[in-house]
Design an enzyme around this catalytic site. Structure first.
Site, PDB file in Angstrom:
ATOM      1  N   TYR A  77       2.241 -53.499 -28.550  1.00 40.50           N
ATOM      2  CA  TYR A  77       2.279 -52.467 -29.746  1.00 40.50           C
ATOM      3  C   TYR A  77       2.130 -53.225 -30.869  1.00 40.50           C
ATOM      4  CZ  TYR A  77       3.976 -49.025 -26.436  1.00 40.50           C
ATOM      5  OH  TYR A  77       4.066 -48.006 -25.502  1.00 40.50           O
ATOM      6  N   GLY A  82       9.449 -41.318 -12.356  1.00 42.12           N
ATOM      7  CA  GLY A  82       9.855 -42.614 -12.023  1.00 42.12           C
ATOM      8  C   GLY A  82       8.884 -43.468 -12.824  1.00 42.12           C
ATOM      9  N   HIS A 111      45.429 -38.767 -29.515  1.00 39.86           N
ATOM     10  CA  HIS A 111      45.392 -37.577 -29.451  1.00 39.86           C
ATOM     11  C   HIS A 111      45.222 -36.736 -30.546  1.00 39.86           C
ATOM     12  CE1 HIS A 111      46.733 -33.622 -27.529  1.00 39.86           C
ATOM     13  NE2 HIS A 111      47.450 -33.375 -28.598  1.00 39.86           N
TER      14      HIS A 111
END
Length: 475
Positions: free
Chosen positions: A38, A272, A445
């Site tokens: 590229y 794939g 939390h």
């Protein structure tokens, strides 16, 4: 006339594995050349893979979240898509990152040669570039030439309406009806993008579940969320593809196959990837390449030719950028004289769908196959205050423990930004943590992250946010 360059190290391929190896070599004082087909560094991942797909997935996520707010009293009009501007956003992201890599290469004095490189001998590579040929003579080489999409012989891939992942990411158009061949990570990410932009999506997968590598209980959560968005055809395969003037006609067989050939405006083949080992004239360097195109290496990433190393997709599964980066570091360090090895306990995998499906270490199916005496502890996000408040309560966090040692051996998360929560589990496995180590670590939390600690509490029998199956029975 060919230009000639000499280097202590040449890296063939500038994807995440290749540029990481080259930059590490340079940092260790080695004169380094990197060869890339590229015009920019970054390989498939940055140019036509991981990064542009995440830019488009961000757009898709915002569209879907805006629609979901209608139920909470915030009403937007129908989104108007300017496909050219979406494409410009994607290109902006790519250019920012590839530009950064170019700057780092220059700063490190890494010599970048653009073009296709092939071995001409055990110490030479010839690069065929736009400005002619360049011959690079090297002391050591690192092969990071990556992989390419699998093509099937019965599919007319030359038709512009037949896409691979690179074509899909170009975003030239939004087809009215799109078939995704393959229910794996790449196919489902592109299904997510194109559905949000307006395409009608069919997904055909030969196995009985999407994302076959992941555990069924995690994929089930994802499938439930998307079953009304995509037409899923599981246990079904494509048998014929015919390009006609009015569309692509696809014949299928199996459990969900339509009786007649189905017409599509475009077909994405996402079944794939195949390694590029057979495209390098590797035999001229004495390199052994197997019948699939993989190059075998040892734990130092060394091939059968002692001064030639290989990393990334080309050395085997999983074909993941983050695996290749670490392999690249090892190869560079070994060349510099360090006694380093690539020996990770785990490599994380993430499907950046909505919700995300992420896992690390042993899956439950792997633990069963290996005969491990294991126990699963899950924390449903339906019991998480942050998940409920964020409208993503269908998620789940799962930890897999060795029943005898109580050590965590695997984990999986399905839910919004699930991949971002995976790091603690991976580190815990690498460090040999047991359930108590995780459960006694105070997690903030309310966060989605605390679900990891709470899943460990489920195993320990100390959970108070759910009914405790291990609580002592009162007399």
């Amino acid at each position: 006339m060919s230009k000639e360059i000499k280097a202590q190290v040449v890296v063939l391929g500038a994807g995440p594995a290749g540029y990481s190896a080259a930059f590490r070599c340079a940092d260790l004082g080695l004169d380094t050349v990197i060869i890339e087909r590229y015009n920019t560094l970054g390989g498939v991942c940055l140019n036509v893979g991981c990064i542009p797909s995440k830019a488009l997935l961000h757009v898709a996520k915002v569209i879907e979240e805006a629609k979901a707010l209608t139920e909470h009293g915030i009403v937007f009009g129908e989104p108007k898509t300017d496909i050219d501007k979406v494409r410009l956003w994607k290109e902006k992201v790519i250019n920012q990152l590839t530009g950064g890599l170019a700057g780092m290469a220059k700063m490190r004095k890494v010599n970048v040669v653009n073009g296709y490189g092939k071995f001409t001998g055990p110490n030479t590579i010839e690069v065929d570039g736009e400005e002619g040929k360049t011959v690079v003579t090297f002391d050591n080489a690192i092969v990071a030439a990556g992989s390419r999409p699998i093509k099937l012989p019965f599919i007319p891939h030359e038709d512009p309406r037949i896409w691979d992942s690179t074509d899909a990411l170009e975003l030239k158009e939004v087809p009215g009806k799109l078939l995704i061949m393959g229910g794996g990570i790449i196919g489902l990410e592109m299904a997510t993008v194109y559905h949000s932009l307006g395409s009608k999506i069919d997904v055909v997968e030969m196995f009985d579940q999407l994302i076959p590598a992941a555990d069924k209980d995690m994929v089930k959560v994802y499938t439930k969320r998307i079953k009304d968005k995509f037409n899923l055809m599981l246990e079904t395969k494509v048998t014929a593809v015919e390009a006609k003037e009015d569309g692509i006609y696809v014949s299928m067989e199996g459990k969900s196959a339509p009786a007649q050939a189905e017409r599509y405006d475009a077909v994405l083949v996402a079944i794939g990837r195949v390694p590029n080992g057979k495209l390098l004239d590797a035999e001229k360097a004495g390199l052994e390449v197997d019948e699939r195109g993989f190059i075998r290496v040892d734990k130092q990433m060394r091939t059968n030719v002692p001064h030639i190393f290989a990393i990334g997709d080309i050395v085997g599964q999983p074909m993941l950028a983050h695996k290749g980066v670490h392999e690249g570091h090892v190869a560079a360090e070994v060349i510099s004289g360090k006694k380093h090895y690539f020996d990770p306990k785990v490599i994380p995998s993430i499907a950046y769908t909505e919700p995300e499906v992420a896992w690390v270490g042993k899956t439950e199916k792997e633990a069963k196959a290996e005969g491990i005496n294991y126990e699963v502890a899950t924390f449903p996000w339906a019991a998480s205050g942050r998940a409920i408040a964020s409208d993503c309560a269908d998620g789940m966090t799962k930890l897999i423990f060795d029943k005898e040692t109580h050590r965590v051996i695997g984990g999986a998360i399905v839910g919004t930004n699930g991949g971002e929560l995976l790091g603690e589990i991976g580190l815990a496995i690498e460090m040999g943590c047991d359930a108590e180590d995780i459960a006694l670590t105070i997690h903030a939390h309310p966060t989605l992250h605390e679900s990891v600690g709470l899943a460990a509490e489920v195993f320990e029998g100390t959970i108070t946010d759910l009914p405790n199956a291990k609580a002592k029975k009162k007399k």
